[in-house]
Enzyme design. Structure first.
Site, PDB file in Angstrom:
ATOM      1  N   SER A  20       0.841  -1.192   0.000  1.00 10.97           N
ATOM      2  CA  SER A  20       0.000   0.000   0.000  1.00 10.97           C
ATOM      3  C   SER A  20       0.877   1.244   0.000  1.00 10.97           C
ATOM      4  O   SER A  20       2.039   1.195   0.419  1.00 10.97           O
ATOM      5  CB  SER A  20      -0.899   0.027   1.238  1.00 10.97           C
ATOM      6  OG  SER A  20      -0.132   0.319   2.400  1.00 10.97           O
ATOM      7  N   ASP A  21       0.345   2.361  -0.466  1.00 12.92           N
ATOM      8  CA  ASP A  21       1.025   3.622  -0.228  1.00 12.92           C
ATOM      9  C   ASP A  21       0.865   3.961   1.260  1.00 12.92           C
ATOM     10  O   ASP A  21       0.106   3.318   1.987  1.00 12.92           O
ATOM     11  CB  ASP A  21       0.447   4.723  -1.121  1.00 12.92           C
ATOM     12  CG  ASP A  21       1.451   5.828  -1.406  1.00 12.92           C
ATOM     13  OD1 ASP A  21       2.421   5.983  -0.629  1.00 12.92           O
ATOM     14  OD2 ASP A  21       1.274   6.555  -2.396  1.00 12.92           O
TER      15      ASP A  21
END
Length: 614
Positions: free
Chosen positions: A317-318
């Site tokens: 994920s960011d």
């Protein structure tokens, strides 16, 4: 007029059945530019590193999974940042003792923003010697357009139309980053963007999916080399999956709403090219598409990436993106966010602590099947094996290499060459360029001309503040001994602390330097006037509603041009800019972006005819 660095054909490019289809008319008009890109893409498969999946490694992963507890499996999917240098809001009460305890207990699989051989070795030793199963950590960092030697920002580099230059700069960046203990870079960013208001437009290759695909593959090859186990290779992370560059109104983190045709024909081709070039990891984007956050999109992660494209690496994920499904209104709470993300195919959680806090419970109560957890852990371990960390976790921890390679002379020479090739000549009325290095007197005007920091651009890795060669320095080094170079600031672009976006504002009142600038222009045979943006007006969280020349720059140009019409405008910035009257009145306009460590020398090379611009 908008100053554009990428002059691309305005025609549909579609991807169907794994093949690129380009209209014949476009091929005829742009064959001289596109043929080299075809050759680059055609050679990418042969140049890709060894595949991540091999039977011997899978057997080792099977044996390791059989020994792991549920908590240790979850730990491999948990990424934390160094609390000394975070790149986003740190949600846990971080302290050294707590971090060390998590590492020893196998509760952390990866760290970001830790670099330097001493720091990496210290933490890696905790994991390898101190944890039960001795699983090494994975160290990541944002190496976007250079590590210590800084190259042109990616948008500028793409203006060269030379993917080989991007591959070369990424190779050098990987060499320097790996020399400091880093295994993994959060690059390349391959988002297609058609709204110059978006601050992160600087990180990509522009608006065209075909060009973007060529540069995506080139940068992956540069970062990863031909062998991920090599001490000078780092794993690439293709981001942001997907459509982050289509944020509504160019506002960072905003929603995205686009058709399936645009998704497949415009957004996805650069990602696919990067995967086919061997990219080891993929990062999901912050945005939602039609109300569905990317981090929880089964279509993107399981159907397209891991299904149709058969991607064998892992998805991260960011920063905090799993937690951000709550303000998106998609998840009820953090536990629900963890459930949605892992089931949709997001393997590693960056700084949300959603998996750390809730994934074990979700598996225990049957909400998440154990096979889903095992698959995610397998993908993370697969990349660690591919990087050679299980064989030698300290292969990127050599102090001698760290001392020798950062800003090595050959790296600086390459930065100068690539920077000059990234410059775009937008206008040269009356053939004013190239300038004669023996010219009697040159007036160099503009705050950006003497700025040694802005040429480094945003996302400058470990580039040292104020370390770039300024335009003024480059010109003074290039001219003959009898040439007089006068400098006048004219007017500051910003006032306040530009390193803190909230404290910086544009100068709209202080014209006290105009008189000296006009006087210098009148005395000169030619004027070089630097206009544009400093490094902190583009980048993440720095979107702009107005992409014109800010502050008093239009007034400064008018005053200088009235005193001496022989004006060479040197544009600096991280996005295309609306130039207004400057576009009509300036006889010469050079788009130089933020060119990196050797910016001043590279611009001077073009100004005085040593190198041609693109």
């Amino acid at each position: 007029m908008v100053a554009l660095g990428l002059f691309v054909a305005k025609a549909p490019v579609s991807v169907t059945h794994h093949r690129l289809h380009i209209p014949r008319s476009i091929m005829r008009r742009t064959a001289f530019r596109i043929l080299p890109l075809f050759l680059v893409l055609a050679s990418s498969i042969a140049a890709a590193p060894a595949p991540l999946v091999d039977p011997a490694t899978e057997e080792r992963i099977d044996a390791l999974l059989a020994q792991m507890t549920l908590a240790e499996k979850v730990g491999q999917l948990h990424q934390l940042s160094s609390f000394f240098d975070p790149t986003g809001p740190v949600l846990e009460a971080s302290n050294e003792a707590a971090l060390f305890e998590k590492i020893r207990n196998g509760r952390v699989g990866s760290l970001l923003n830790v670099r330097g051989v001493d720091a990496v070795r210290r933490l890696q030793q905790l994991a390898v010697d101190g944890s039960r199963l001795h699983i090494p950590l994975l160290f990541g960092y944002d190496v976007v357009h250079g590590y210590r030697t800084i190259f042109p920002l990616p948008l500028g580099e793409a203006a060269s139309w030379n993917p080989a230059a991007a591959e070369r700069s990424a190779r050098i960046a990987a060499t320097e980053a790996a020399a400091t203990g880093i295994d993994w870079t959060f690059a390349p960013m391959v988002d297609i963007c058609r709204d110059a208001r978006w601050g992160r437009i600087m990180e990509g290759a522009g608006e065209d999916p075909f060009l973007g695909a060529a540069f995506a593959a080139a940068r992956v090859r540069g970062f990863q080399g031909t062998d991920l186990r090599a001490a000078d290779s780092v794993a690439a992370c293709v981001k942001h999956f997907a459509a982050y560059g289509f944020a509504e109104a160019g506002r960072d983190y905003n929603t995205v709403d686009l058709s399936q045709a645009t998704l497949h024909d415009v957004v996805l081709p650069p990602f696919r090219a990067a995967i086919e070039a061997g990219a080891a990891t993929v990062m999901t984007s912050f945005n939602e598409i039609a109300g569905l956050p990317s981090v929880a999109s089964t279509q993107l992660q399981r159907e397209i990436l891991k299904g149709e494209w058969r991607f064998p690496g892992f998805v991260v994920s960011d920063w905090g993106a799993i937690r951000e499904t709550l303000p998106h209104g998609f998840a009820a709470d953090l536990r629900h966010a963890a459930q949605l993300s892992i089931l949709s195919g997001n393997d590693m959680d960056m700084e949300s602590s959603a998996y750390d806090r809730h994934l074990a419970g979700l598996v225990t109560d049957g909400t998440v099947p154990p096979a889903v957890l095992d698959e995610a852990v397998r993908r993370v371990l697969r990349v660690k094996f591919a990087l050679g960390l299980f064989d030698d976790p300290y292969r990127r921890c050599d102090p001698a290499r760290e001392r020798r390679l950062l800003e090595a002379p050959e790296h600086l020479a390459a930065a100068r060459e690539i920077a000059s090739e990234s410059i775009v000549l937008l206008k040269n009325s009356g053939a004013l360029l190239p300038l004669d290095p023996q010219v009697r007197r040159i007036a160099v005007i503009g705050a950006l001309a003497a700025d040694k920091d802005s040429p480094l651009g945003n996302w400058r890795g470990e580039g040292r503040r104020d370390s770039a060669i300024s335009l003024l320095e480059g010109i003074r080094a290039a001219v003959g001994p009898r040439t007089v170079v006068d400098y006048a600031e004219g007017a500051a672009v910003t006032i306040g602390d530009r390193f803190a976006a909230k404290d910086s504002q544009f100068n709209t009142t202080d014209r006290s330097g105009f008189r000296a600038a006009v006087a210098a222009a009148r005395r000169a045979d030619v004027v070089v006037l630097a206009l544009g943006e400093d490094a902190w007006q583009t980048g993440e969280g720095r979107s702009q509603t107005d992409i014109g020349l800010k502050g008093l720059q239009q007034e400064l140009f008018a005053a200088v041009a009235a005193a001496n019409p022989r004006v060479v405008v040197v544009l600096m910035g991280g996005r295309p800019l609306v130039l207004g009257p400057v576009a009509e009145r300036a006889p010469v306009i050079l788009e130089t972006w933020h060119l990196g460590s050797q910016a001043g020398h590279a611009i001077a090379d073009v100004l005085f005819g040593k190198r041609n611009p693109s």
